[in-house]
Enzyme design. Structure first.
Site, PDB file in Angstrom:
ATOM      1  CB  SER A 249     -13.325 -24.485 -47.621  1.00  0.00           C
ATOM      2  OG  SER A 249     -13.500 -25.482 -46.667  1.00  0.00           O
TER       3      SER A 249
ATOM      4  CG  ASP B 105     -12.903 -31.230 -51.607  1.00  0.00           C
ATOM      5  OD1 ASP B 105     -12.222 -31.532 -50.607  1.00  0.00           O
ATOM      6  OD2 ASP B 105     -13.622 -30.216 -51.671  1.00  0.00           O
TER       7      ASP B 105
ATOM      8  CG  HIS C  53     -10.873 -28.431 -49.821  1.00  0.00           C
ATOM      9  ND1 HIS C  53     -12.239 -28.586 -49.945  1.00  0.00           N
ATOM     10  CD2 HIS C  53     -10.683 -27.558 -48.790  1.00  0.00           C
ATOM     11  CE1 HIS C  53     -12.858 -27.861 -49.027  1.00  0.00           C
ATOM     12  NE2 HIS C  53     -11.938 -27.221 -48.323  1.00  0.00           N
TER      13      HIS C  53
END
Length: 284
Positions: A98, A226, A256
């Site tokens: 991320s 996700d 995620h």
């Protein structure tokens, strides 16, 4: 997820960095409002092959403090570079999740990466853009919950319903995400001083440079389920701009933050990329 007592896991404390193993240098970078705890299981698996360093970002739980109301990816990368210099790591393999992947792209642009494994990377938008505002609003919506959580008794903040809600946001198979990892994610969010400064900084900071110019071997790992930055929208720029030589891999049945629920698979995918760079093999 397991139930039982609501008391947080014994020994859960902030850590400035995980540092373990020996071999090729490997930098692991966590996501927004997370901490190095999310890498614990992967770091254990990689320690036999690499010297693993997983630091906490500035303004995040366990990380360096900062002043002001503005923080962005470039400033996070500056601090990571200082830490790499202190360790004598001119270059290293990088894996980021991320926000950590976004910082990884910035470090690669600066010439600090031997390889980059980008897991559900953030930053796949122009600045300004509707995509950018949408993800910003998503995190802004968490502010009331974080503020309330900071004031609640620990028995409520770490209760089974709260743990389940956090696990559903971060993972697909909540039963596979360890209680310690979910509690660390909750604690990280409650102690993230960088939350609003990063959201404000994102409005002012430039977008990622053209990804087609990257000369570092890149492995893009997209997470099928996700819920934070869905692939169908936020992976488009990475899919289109990364060089043809980059690996593009969909990891099925994960959310995620796949390091929590599938550490074996993530460690294997990172190790493959590191090994391929050593032997000049092209992964298939």
């Amino acid at each position: 997820m397991t139930s039982g007592t609501t008391k947080p896991t014994v020994g859960l404390a902030p850590i400035s960095a995980l540092h373990t193993g020996s071999g090729d240098p490997l930098l692991l970078l966590h996501g927004f409002m997370m901490s190095p705890h999310c890498w614990e299981q992967v770091a254990q698996r990689m320690a036999g092959h690499c010297e693993v360093f997983a630091p906490a970002f500035t303004g995040h739980w366990g990380g360096p403090d900062f002043e002001g109301w503005y923080l962005d990816v470039s400033l996070l990368a500056d601090k990571i570079e200082d830490q790499l210099d202190e360790m004598g790591w001119r270059t290293c393999h990088i894996a980021g999740n991320s926000l950590g992947a976004w910082v990884g792209f910035e470090l690669a642009r600066r010439g600090r990466a031997r390889t980059l494994t980008a897991i559900a990377p953030a930053g796949g938008w122009k600045n300004p853009s509707t995509l950018q505002f949408r993800v910003g609003l998503k995190f802004l919506s968490l502010v009331p919950f974080v503020e309330i959580g900071r004031r609640l008794p620990r028995a409520i903040s770490y209760s089974a319903p709260v743990r389940l809600a956090a696990a559903l946001i971060l993972s697909k198979n909540t039963a596979a995400a360890p209680r310690r990892g979910i509690e660390a994610a909750i604690t990280s969010a409650l102690h993230c001083k960088a939350m609003l400064p990063m959201l404000a900084g994102g409005l002012r900071a430039p977008a990622l440079d053209d990804l087609s110019t990257l000369r570092v071997p890149v492995r893009l790992l997209m997470c099928e389920h996700d819920r934070i930055i869905p692939n169908r929208v936020y992976a488009k720029r990475f899919l289109q701009e990364l060089p043809d030589s980059a690996d593009r891999i969909m990891i099925h049945d994960v959310g995620h933050v796949p390091m929590l629920e599938a550490p074996d698979r993530i460690a294997t995918l990172i190790a493959e990329h590191v090994y391929a760079s050593r032997t000049r093999l092209r992964a298939v």
